[in-house]
Design an enzyme around this catalytic site. Sequence first.
Site, PDB file in Angstrom:
ATOM      1  N   GLY A   1      46.038  41.459  48.620  1.00 15.96           N
ATOM      2  CA  GLY A   1      46.684  42.136  47.498  1.00 15.96           C
ATOM      3  C   GLY A   1      46.197  41.631  46.155  1.00 15.96           C
ATOM      4  N   ASP A   2      45.949  40.323  46.047  1.00 23.07           N
ATOM      5  CA  ASP A   2      45.438  39.752  44.806  1.00 23.07           C
ATOM      6  C   ASP A   2      44.025  40.239  44.511  1.00 23.07           C
ATOM      7  OD1 ASP A   2      47.555  38.039  43.854  1.00 23.07           O
ATOM      8  OD2 ASP A   2      47.156  36.741  45.548  1.00 23.07           O
ATOM      9  N   THR A   3      43.174  40.179  45.526  1.00 25.60           N
ATOM     10  CA  THR A   3      41.776  40.554  45.313  1.00 25.60           C
ATOM     11  C   THR A   3      41.642  42.034  44.993  1.00 25.60           C
ATOM     12  OG1 THR A   3      41.143  38.814  46.872  1.00 25.60           O
ATOM     13  CG2 THR A   3      39.469  40.426  46.303  1.00 25.60           C
TER      14      THR A   3
END
Length: 400
Positions: A169-171
Amino acid sequence: MSNAQRPLEGIRVIEMGQLLAGPFTGTMLAYFGAEVIKVEPPGGDPIRGWRLVKDGTSLWYRSLGRNKKSVTLDLKSARGQQLAKELIKNADVVVENFRPGLMEKWGMGPDDLKPENPGLIYARISGYGQDGPYADKPGYASVTEGFGGFRYINGEAGKPPIRTNISMGDTLSAIHAALGICLAIIQRARPGGEGQVVDVALYESIFNLMEGVVPEYDGGGVIREPSGTTVTGIVPTNTYLCDDGKYVVIGGNGDSIFKRLMTVAGRSDMAENPEMADNTGRVAHEKEIDRALTDWCAAHASTYIIAVLEDARVPVGPIYNVEDMVNDEHYNARGMFETVEVNGEPLKIPALLPKLAGTPGRTVWPGGEVGSHNEEVLQGILQLDDATLAQLRQDGVIGR
């Protein structure tokens, strides 16, 4: 390595985020030429201490911090906030991934900064976005991957949803943020163009992968369920265990590909079966087809399966770990790794994408030490003198 001018050279970015989503946005921008000034607390971004640490800094950070100038500022202090504002006034882009409202509390929200820097592109990354009823909820990638729909469809029916062993989700959010920033730069360059806010939510970046599930639900009342190693409604595409203990992935869902696959697998009866001639028919016979391929793969080594299917022009491949990738000739021929020097020792880090033929990105230096660019940035951009820097150190604003 090409020394051609990279597409974002001349763009100054102030990276205010910590951990992964904001910093990876800065990593991508810096890779393609932007001057990225990373504002860290005096103790450094916490990710510097995560996972495998060597010489006091995580190896992960050597990749994540590449090409960035590290400046330390205590943003909880009024003086630190003032200096951060001055840096942003002299920037094209700011990237932040604090909880919504914190930058406004510090007097650095978009409306605070626009009067003095109307061209500023303000990228904000948060769990649920800057508005809406859930905006104030804490939103780590793990939580938003569930809220965004990915965890539900990932795994096996009747078992707990599976997490991928990366912060996906961050990437994904960082990639969306970098795309939004580049689009905003293009728009700003047009006649009358100004800066704007780029609002990226972690759950929405995950949701962006779900492009097929909404129309299937709305138009057909179908809720896509987890399907293990297969893909719902596409047959055959699965992972199979071979007799050497290794898995292979086979994608035989094209009509002509299916015929070649089943012929090589010794099942000409299936290859020529009119009921399996198209995907709709194959879906109806999914268990039968998968059983045949499971038995075939179980009787042969993975190297054999891959060789004969590649010869038959059927998509097939192994399941790689990082050691496999680093040693693979194709990865290396495509330039997927770069070697940097950290404290006199070589370190391999991944190259970043996309590949640009004329103006490629590159790593100029690995992630450096905390505050290693304090003098260069604070004196070069803000014109602070030696005495002022000494006072900032004494006061703990930039660390001692």
